[in-house]
Write a protein that holds these residues in place. Structure first.
Motif, PDB file in Angstrom:
ATOM      1  N   VAL A  54     -28.050 -18.482  29.857  1.00  0.00           N
ATOM      2  CA  VAL A  54     -28.373 -18.517  28.429  1.00  0.00           C
ATOM      3  C   VAL A  54     -29.859 -18.815  28.240  1.00  0.00           C
ATOM      4  O   VAL A  54     -30.540 -18.200  27.402  1.00  0.00           O
ATOM      5  CB  VAL A  54     -27.509 -19.571  27.715  1.00  0.00           C
ATOM      6  N   MET A  55     -30.369 -19.759  29.027  1.00  0.00           N
ATOM      7  CA  MET A  55     -31.788 -20.090  28.944  1.00  0.00           C
ATOM      8  C   MET A  55     -32.648 -18.879  29.302  1.00  0.00           C
ATOM      9  O   MET A  55     -33.648 -18.602  28.627  1.00  0.00           O
ATOM     10  CB  MET A  55     -32.083 -21.266  29.886  1.00  0.00           C
ATOM     11  N   MET A  56     -32.258 -18.139  30.360  1.00  0.00           N
ATOM     12  CA  MET A  56     -33.022 -16.952  30.767  1.00  0.00           C
ATOM     13  C   MET A  56     -33.075 -15.913  29.651  1.00  0.00           C
ATOM     14  O   MET A  56     -34.119 -15.300  29.403  1.00  0.00           O
ATOM     15  CB  MET A  56     -32.387 -16.324  32.009  1.00  0.00           C
ATOM     16  N   LEU A  57     -31.950 -15.717  28.998  1.00  0.00           N
ATOM     17  CA  LEU A  57     -31.903 -14.734  27.915  1.00  0.00           C
ATOM     18  C   LEU A  57     -32.834 -15.137  26.779  1.00  0.00           C
ATOM     19  O   LEU A  57     -33.508 -14.284  26.181  1.00  0.00           O
ATOM     20  CB  LEU A  57     -30.466 -14.605  27.387  1.00  0.00           C
ATOM     21  N   VAL A  58     -32.887 -16.432  26.504  1.00  0.00           N
ATOM     22  CA  VAL A  58     -33.702 -16.914  25.385  1.00  0.00           C
ATOM     23  C   VAL A  58     -35.188 -16.860  25.721  1.00  0.00           C
ATOM     24  O   VAL A  58     -36.000 -16.325  24.953  1.00  0.00           O
ATOM     25  CB  VAL A  58     -33.282 -18.349  24.999  1.00  0.00           C
ATOM     26  N   VAL A  59     -35.566 -17.422  26.882  1.00  0.00           N
ATOM     27  CA  VAL A  59     -37.004 -17.523  27.191  1.00  0.00           C
ATOM     28  C   VAL A  59     -37.624 -16.176  27.564  1.00  0.00           C
ATOM     29  O   VAL A  59     -38.828 -15.975  27.383  1.00  0.00           O
ATOM     30  CB  VAL A  59     -37.244 -18.537  28.343  1.00  0.00           C
ATOM     31  N   GLN A  64     -39.595  -8.837  27.424  1.00  0.00           N
ATOM     32  CA  GLN A  64     -38.752  -7.807  28.027  1.00  0.00           C
ATOM     33  C   GLN A  64     -39.543  -6.607  28.529  1.00  0.00           C
ATOM     34  O   GLN A  64     -39.093  -5.896  29.433  1.00  0.00           O
ATOM     35  CB  GLN A  64     -37.698  -7.349  27.020  1.00  0.00           C
ATOM     36  N   ASP A  65     -40.729  -6.388  27.982  1.00  0.00           N
ATOM     37  CA  ASP A  65     -41.535  -5.232  28.388  1.00  0.00           C
ATOM     38  C   ASP A  65     -42.426  -5.536  29.591  1.00  0.00           C
ATOM     39  O   ASP A  65     -43.125  -4.647  30.085  1.00  0.00           O
ATOM     40  CB  ASP A  65     -42.413  -4.761  27.213  1.00  0.00           C
ATOM     41  N   SER A  66     -42.411  -6.787  30.070  1.00  0.00           N
ATOM     42  CA  SER A  66     -43.261  -7.163  31.195  1.00  0.00           C
ATOM     43  C   SER A  66     -42.428  -7.868  32.257  1.00  0.00           C
ATOM     44  O   SER A  66     -41.919  -8.969  32.018  1.00  0.00           O
ATOM     45  CB  SER A  66     -44.399  -8.084  30.729  1.00  0.00           C
ATOM     46  N   LEU A  67     -42.280  -7.253  33.419  1.00  0.00           N
ATOM     47  CA  LEU A  67     -41.526  -7.872  34.500  1.00  0.00           C
ATOM     48  C   LEU A  67     -42.192  -9.158  34.983  1.00  0.00           C
ATOM     49  O   LEU A  67     -41.509 -10.144  35.313  1.00  0.00           O
ATOM     50  CB  LEU A  67     -41.380  -6.895  35.667  1.00  0.00           C
ATOM     51  N   LEU A  68     -43.523  -9.167  35.016  1.00  0.00           N
ATOM     52  CA  LEU A  68     -44.240 -10.351  35.481  1.00  0.00           C
ATOM     53  C   LEU A  68     -43.983 -11.540  34.558  1.00  0.00           C
ATOM     54  O   LEU A  68     -43.681 -12.648  35.023  1.00  0.00           O
ATOM     55  CB  LEU A  68     -45.741 -10.059  35.560  1.00  0.00           C
ATOM     56  N   THR A 123     -33.850 -14.001  37.119  1.00  0.00           N
ATOM     57  CA  THR A 123     -34.034 -13.747  35.686  1.00  0.00           C
ATOM     58  C   THR A 123     -34.277 -12.260  35.431  1.00  0.00           C
ATOM     59  O   THR A 123     -33.687 -11.662  34.515  1.00  0.00           O
ATOM     60  CB  THR A 123     -35.220 -14.572  35.139  1.00  0.00           C
ATOM     61  N   ILE A 124     -35.131 -11.651  36.231  1.00  0.00           N
ATOM     62  CA  ILE A 124     -35.385 -10.214  36.088  1.00  0.00           C
ATOM     63  C   ILE A 124     -34.108  -9.414  36.341  1.00  0.00           C
ATOM     64  O   ILE A 124     -33.748  -8.522  35.555  1.00  0.00           O
ATOM     65  CB  ILE A 124     -36.490  -9.762  37.074  1.00  0.00           C
ATOM     66  N   PHE A 125     -33.433  -9.745  37.430  1.00  0.00           N
ATOM     67  CA  PHE A 125     -32.222  -9.016  37.798  1.00  0.00           C
ATOM     68  C   PHE A 125     -31.142  -9.170  36.726  1.00  0.00           C
ATOM     69  O   PHE A 125     -30.445  -8.204  36.383  1.00  0.00           O
ATOM     70  CB  PHE A 125     -31.703  -9.533  39.142  1.00  0.00           C
ATOM     71  N   MET A 126     -31.027 -10.377  36.188  1.00  0.00           N
ATOM     72  CA  MET A 126     -29.971 -10.612  35.211  1.00  0.00           C
ATOM     73  C   MET A 126     -30.267  -9.942  33.870  1.00  0.00           C
ATOM     74  O   MET A 126     -29.409  -9.270  33.289  1.00  0.00           O
ATOM     75  CB  MET A 126     -29.776 -12.117  34.995  1.00  0.00           C
ATOM     76  N   THR A 127     -31.494 -10.134  33.370  1.00  0.00           N
ATOM     77  CA  THR A 127     -31.808  -9.608  32.043  1.00  0.00           C
ATOM     78  C   THR A 127     -31.931  -8.082  32.017  1.00  0.00           C
ATOM     79  O   THR A 127     -31.633  -7.456  30.997  1.00  0.00           O
ATOM     80  CB  THR A 127     -33.123 -10.230  31.524  1.00  0.00           C
ATOM     81  N   HIS A 128     -32.342  -7.469  33.139  1.00  0.00           N
ATOM     82  CA  HIS A 128     -32.568  -6.022  33.155  1.00  0.00           C
ATOM     83  C   HIS A 128     -31.428  -5.227  33.790  1.00  0.00           C
ATOM     84  O   HIS A 128     -31.348  -4.013  33.609  1.00  0.00           O
ATOM     85  CB  HIS A 128     -33.869  -5.700  33.895  1.00  0.00           C
ATOM     86  N   VAL A 129     -30.565  -5.903  34.541  1.00  0.00           N
ATOM     87  CA  VAL A 129     -29.498  -5.175  35.229  1.00  0.00           C
ATOM     88  C   VAL A 129     -28.117  -5.728  34.875  1.00  0.00           C
ATOM     89  O   VAL A 129     -27.269  -5.011  34.330  1.00  0.00           O
ATOM     90  CB  VAL A 129     -29.698  -5.225  36.770  1.00  0.00           C
ATOM     91  N   ILE A 130     -27.894  -6.985  35.190  1.00  0.00           N
ATOM     92  CA  ILE A 130     -26.558  -7.564  35.039  1.00  0.00           C
ATOM     93  C   ILE A 130     -26.134  -7.673  33.581  1.00  0.00           C
ATOM     94  O   ILE A 130     -25.006  -7.333  33.210  1.00  0.00           O
ATOM     95  CB  ILE A 130     -26.501  -8.954  35.709  1.00  0.00           C
TER      96      ILE A 130
END
Length: 301
Positions: A54-59, A64-68, A123-130
Motif C-alpha cells: 500500500v505504501m509503494m502504491l501511494v509513494v 509512474q513515468d520514471s523508473l528511477l 516497488t518497480i516490479f509491483m507497481t508496473h507488473v504485478i
C-alpha cells in the motif's frame, strides 16, 4: 493511479499480505530446506508486505513515468516502514522478528542496504507488473462481493492478530521475569559461595598460603558481587541449607516460565529463524536451549 475506495484499499492490503507470505515462506523454506510458515501471525499473511505494498502504491504514484524515481521512492518508503515496524515490535514484544545484524551496512539490525535496494526493485516490479492485473481483478468485483470478502478477512485477521499479540506480550513479560529470577539466582549463588569460603577460612586459617589459594576464587566472584551489589545484605545470616532451598525455588520458577513459553517460542523460531532479543539476550538463549533440550535439562548460568 485509480482512486480506490476504502474497501478496495483493504482488499489490496489483504491480498498483498497473502502474496507476501507466499513469497517470504517460499524463499525461507528453500533456504532452510523445510517448510517455514513465516511471519508474526498464524494465518498465511504478512502485514509488513501488505503495508509495504500500500505504501509503494501511494509513494510511487507521482513518479509512474520514471523508473528511477519509482525505485528511489520505494527504497525510502519501504526502508522507513521496515525500520519503524522492527523498532516498534521489539519495544512491544522484547523480540526481533527479523535481524539484519549480520548483514553489511545495517542500521541497528532493523534495515540493511541490500534489503532497501531490493525493496526499490520490488516497488518497480509491483507497481508496473504485478499490480495492474490485480487492480483489474479487484475493480471488476461487484461491490457487495468485495465488501463481503473484506468483512470476512477482517474478522479472521483481527482475531488472529489479537491472539498473537497477547501471546507475544506475555512472552516479553516472561523474559523480564526470567531476568529477575536469573539475578536472584546469581545473588543466592554468590552468598552460598561466600559462606563456603568463610568456612574454609576458619578451617585453614593457619595455612600461610591461604590468601593466595583463595584469591583466584574471590576474583571469580567479583563480577557477580558487582551485579548483585547491596542485595546480598538481605541474605546475611541465612544458613547454606536455607540458601540452597531458595535456589531450588528460584530454579523451579524459572523452569515453569520456560515450560509455559515453549510452544510460543517454537512457533517464533520456526516462523522467524533470525529472531533474537538484544535486551534479553541471555534469557532468550536460555529458553532456546531449554526448548532444544526438550525441557529435560536446565541451562548452566
Amino acid at each position: 493511479m485509480h482512486v480506490y475506495t476504502w474497501y478496495q484499499w483493504l482488499t489490496f492490503f489483504y491480498l498483498y499480505c497473502f502474496f507476501g507470505w507466499i513469497f517470504e515462506s517460499s524463499y525461507v523454506s528453500i533456504l532452510k530446506r523445510r517448510f517455514v510458515n513465516r511471519g508474526f501471525l498464524r494465518i498465511p499473511m504478512l502485514p509488513l508486505y501488505g503495508s509495504g505494498a500500500v505504501m509503494m502504491l501511494v509513494v510511487s504514484e507521482p513518479f509512474q513515468d520514471s523508473l528511477l524515481l519509482t525505485w528511489v521512492s520505494g527504497v525510502i518508503g519501504a526502508t522507513i516502514l521496515e525500520y519503524v515496524t522492527g523498532w516498534a515490535m521489539e519495544q512491544l514484544f522484547k523480540v526481533r522478528y527479523w535481524d539484519y545484524s549480520n548483514q553489511k551496512f545495517n542500521l541497528h539490525g532493523y534495515i540493511c542496504l541490500s534489503s532497501s535496494i531490493a525493496w526499490g526493485f520490488l516497488t518497480i516490479f509491483m507497481t508496473h507488473v504485478i499490480h495492474k492485473p490485480i487492480e483489474r481483478a479487484v475493480l471488476s468485483l461487484p461491490v457487495m462481493w468485495d465488501i463481503l470478502f473484506v468483512a470476512v478477512v477482517t474478522v479472521v485477521f483481527t482475531a488472529d492478530a489479537i491472539v498473537c499479540t497477547r501471546e507475544a506480550l506475555a512472552f516479553g513479560r516472561s523474559l523480564e521475569a526470567a531476568r529477575k529470577l536469573r539475578q536472584d539466582l546469581d545473588m543466592l549463588r554468590v552468598q552460598t559461595a561466600l559462606l563456603r569460603m568463610d568456612a574454609e577460612d576458619r578451617l585453614h586459617e593457619t595455612r600461610t598460603d591461604l590468601e593466595t589459594r583463595l584469591a583466584g576464587r574471590r576474583a571469580d566472584l567479583e563480577e557477580l558481587r558487582s551485579r548483585t551489589g547491596n542485595r546480598l545484605e538481605g541474605l546475611r545470616g541465612k544458613s547454606e541449607s536455607q540458601l540452597l532451598e531458595l535456589l531450588k525455588e528460584k530454579e523451579a520458577s524459572l523452569a515453569a516460565i520456560r515450560e509455559r513459553r515453549r510452544k510460543f517460542l517454537r512457533f517464533v523460531l520456526r516462523s522467524n529463524p533470525t529472531a533474537s532479543s538484544r535486551r534479553y539476550k541471555d534469557e532468550f538463549q536460555d529458553m532456546i536451549h531449554y526448548l532444544e533440550d526438550s525441557g529435560k535439562g536446565q541451562s548452566p548460568f
